[in-house]
Design a protein around this motif. Sequence first.
Motif, PDB file in Angstrom:
ATOM      1  N   MET A  94      -1.590  -7.156 -13.397  1.00 54.99           N
ATOM      2  CA  MET A  94      -0.983  -5.888 -13.051  1.00 54.99           C
ATOM      3  C   MET A  94       0.409  -6.142 -12.494  1.00 54.99           C
ATOM      4  N   ASN A  95       1.325  -5.310 -12.847  1.00 48.55           N
ATOM      5  CA  ASN A  95       2.709  -5.455 -12.434  1.00 48.55           C
ATOM      6  C   ASN A  95       2.896  -4.972 -10.992  1.00 48.55           C
ATOM      7  N   ALA A  96       3.194  -5.892 -10.091  1.00 45.76           N
ATOM      8  CA  ALA A  96       3.324  -5.554  -8.665  1.00 45.76           C
ATOM      9  C   ALA A  96       4.444  -4.560  -8.421  1.00 45.76           C
ATOM     10  N   SER A  97       5.535  -4.636  -9.198  1.00 50.49           N
ATOM     11  CA  SER A  97       6.648  -3.717  -8.937  1.00 50.49           C
ATOM     12  C   SER A  97       6.262  -2.281  -9.264  1.00 50.49           C
ATOM     13  N   ASN A  98       5.479  -2.069 -10.328  1.00 50.48           N
ATOM     14  CA  ASN A  98       5.011  -0.714 -10.644  1.00 50.48           C
ATOM     15  C   ASN A  98       4.083  -0.202  -9.554  1.00 50.48           C
ATOM     16  N   ILE A  99       3.182  -1.039  -9.107  1.00 53.22           N
ATOM     17  CA  ILE A  99       2.251  -0.635  -8.047  1.00 53.22           C
ATOM     18  C   ILE A  99       3.030  -0.322  -6.779  1.00 53.22           C
ATOM     19  N   THR A 150       3.212  11.280   2.047  1.00 51.08           N
ATOM     20  CA  THR A 150       2.133  11.426   3.019  1.00 51.08           C
ATOM     21  C   THR A 150       2.449  10.878   4.411  1.00 51.08           C
ATOM     22  N   ASN A 151       3.564  10.192   4.569  1.00 54.11           N
ATOM     23  CA  ASN A 151       3.908   9.529   5.835  1.00 54.11           C
ATOM     24  C   ASN A 151       2.870   8.482   6.247  1.00 54.11           C
ATOM     25  N   LYS A 152       2.152   7.913   5.282  1.00 57.06           N
ATOM     26  CA  LYS A 152       1.207   6.829   5.556  1.00 57.06           C
ATOM     27  C   LYS A 152       1.977   5.508   5.558  1.00 57.06           C
ATOM     28  N   THR A 153       1.414   4.527   6.221  1.00 60.36           N
ATOM     29  CA  THR A 153       2.014   3.196   6.278  1.00 60.36           C
ATOM     30  C   THR A 153       1.225   2.235   5.400  1.00 60.36           C
ATOM     31  N   ASN A 154       1.770   1.038   5.218  1.00 63.04           N
ATOM     32  CA  ASN A 154       1.024   0.008   4.490  1.00 63.04           C
ATOM     33  C   ASN A 154      -0.286  -0.290   5.201  1.00 63.04           C
ATOM     34  N   SER A 155      -0.264  -0.288   6.521  1.00 69.13           N
ATOM     35  CA  SER A 155      -1.491  -0.531   7.286  1.00 69.13           C
ATOM     36  C   SER A 155      -2.533   0.543   7.008  1.00 69.13           C
ATOM     37  N   ASP A 156      -2.104   1.807   6.957  1.00 70.92           N
ATOM     38  CA  ASP A 156      -3.025   2.907   6.660  1.00 70.92           C
ATOM     39  C   ASP A 156      -3.674   2.733   5.291  1.00 70.92           C
ATOM     40  N   ILE A 157      -2.855   2.423   4.301  1.00 68.31           N
ATOM     41  CA  ILE A 157      -3.359   2.282   2.934  1.00 68.31           C
ATOM     42  C   ILE A 157      -4.263   1.064   2.830  1.00 68.31           C
ATOM     43  N   ALA A 158      -3.842  -0.037   3.441  1.00 64.22           N
ATOM     44  CA  ALA A 158      -4.649  -1.263   3.412  1.00 64.22           C
ATOM     45  C   ALA A 158      -6.026  -1.002   4.006  1.00 64.22           C
ATOM     46  N   GLN A 192      -7.560   1.819   4.240  1.00 61.21           N
ATOM     47  CA  GLN A 192      -8.283   2.735   3.369  1.00 61.21           C
ATOM     48  C   GLN A 192      -8.956   2.015   2.204  1.00 61.21           C
ATOM     49  N   ILE A 193      -8.324   0.951   1.721  1.00 60.81           N
ATOM     50  CA  ILE A 193      -8.912   0.228   0.586  1.00 60.81           C
ATOM     51  C   ILE A 193      -9.651  -1.039   1.009  1.00 60.81           C
ATOM     52  N   GLY A 194      -9.759  -1.261   2.319  1.00 59.73           N
ATOM     53  CA  GLY A 194     -10.588  -2.353   2.814  1.00 59.73           C
ATOM     54  C   GLY A 194      -9.953  -3.720   2.821  1.00 59.73           C
ATOM     55  N   MET A 195      -8.652  -3.793   3.112  1.00 59.49           N
ATOM     56  CA  MET A 195      -8.009  -5.098   3.248  1.00 59.49           C
ATOM     57  C   MET A 195      -7.029  -5.067   4.407  1.00 59.49           C
ATOM     58  N   THR A 196      -6.580  -6.227   4.803  1.00 57.90           N
ATOM     59  CA  THR A 196      -5.610  -6.293   5.893  1.00 57.90           C
ATOM     60  C   THR A 196      -4.228  -5.912   5.375  1.00 57.90           C
ATOM     61  N   ARG A 197      -3.363  -5.515   6.301  1.00 56.31           N
ATOM     62  CA  ARG A 197      -1.988  -5.176   5.923  1.00 56.31           C
ATOM     63  C   ARG A 197      -1.302  -6.381   5.289  1.00 56.31           C
ATOM     64  N   ARG A 198      -1.504  -7.549   5.883  1.00 57.22           N
ATOM     65  CA  ARG A 198      -0.859  -8.765   5.366  1.00 57.22           C
ATOM     66  C   ARG A 198      -1.299  -9.058   3.923  1.00 57.22           C
ATOM     67  N   CYS A 199      -2.576  -8.931   3.662  1.00 50.25           N
ATOM     68  CA  CYS A 199      -3.118  -9.162   2.324  1.00 50.25           C
ATOM     69  C   CYS A 199      -2.564  -8.115   1.341  1.00 50.25           C
ATOM     70  N   PHE A 200      -2.537  -6.865   1.780  1.00 47.49           N
ATOM     71  CA  PHE A 200      -2.019  -5.776   0.948  1.00 47.49           C
ATOM     72  C   PHE A 200      -0.543  -6.012   0.601  1.00 47.49           C
ATOM     73  N   GLU A 201       0.229  -6.370   1.599  1.00 42.51           N
ATOM     74  CA  GLU A 201       1.651  -6.590   1.364  1.00 42.51           C
ATOM     75  C   GLU A 201       1.910  -7.814   0.483  1.00 42.51           C
ATOM     76  N   ALA A 202       1.050  -8.820   0.569  1.00 42.46           N
ATOM     77  CA  ALA A 202       1.178  -9.986  -0.318  1.00 42.46           C
ATOM     78  C   ALA A 202       0.967  -9.564  -1.771  1.00 42.46           C
ATOM     79  N   ARG A 203       0.096  -8.615  -1.998  1.00 42.32           N
ATOM     80  CA  ARG A 203      -0.132  -8.122  -3.349  1.00 42.32           C
ATOM     81  C   ARG A 203       1.038  -7.260  -3.822  1.00 42.32           C
ATOM     82  N   LEU A 204       1.600  -6.472  -2.922  1.00 39.71           N
ATOM     83  CA  LEU A 204       2.741  -5.630  -3.288  1.00 39.71           C
ATOM     84  C   LEU A 204       3.965  -6.459  -3.658  1.00 39.71           C
ATOM     85  N   THR A 205       4.128  -7.616  -3.031  1.00 40.03           N
ATOM     86  CA  THR A 205       5.283  -8.466  -3.330  1.00 40.03           C
ATOM     87  C   THR A 205       5.052  -9.338  -4.558  1.00 40.03           C
TER      88      THR A 205
END
Length: 74
Positions: free
Chosen positions: A1-6, A17-25, A27-40
């Motif tokens: 999956m293309n990280a830039s599209n995501i 929604t004014n949500k943060t990466n922490s909020d989204i992480a 919500q999907i059951g992962m840490t912010r650090r793990c989520f941000e590693a996937r986004l990058t």
Amino acid sequence: MNASNIKEWVNAYKARTNKTNSDIAKQIGMTRRCFEARLTGANEFDLSEAIKLAKALDVSVSELCTSPFELTRN
């Protein structure tokens, strides 16, 4: 999956929604650090994570694979 599209989808969702990466992480059951590693692109989202993220963002998994800007041009 293309990280830039995501990342574009996530940024658009956060703007709406004014949500943060922490909020989204959380919500999907992962840490912010793990989520941000996937986004990058340091790590890839697996299919189960992509499904959870798509559900959280209220888009389909196939939309996550396409830039939201591409969809608005067509």
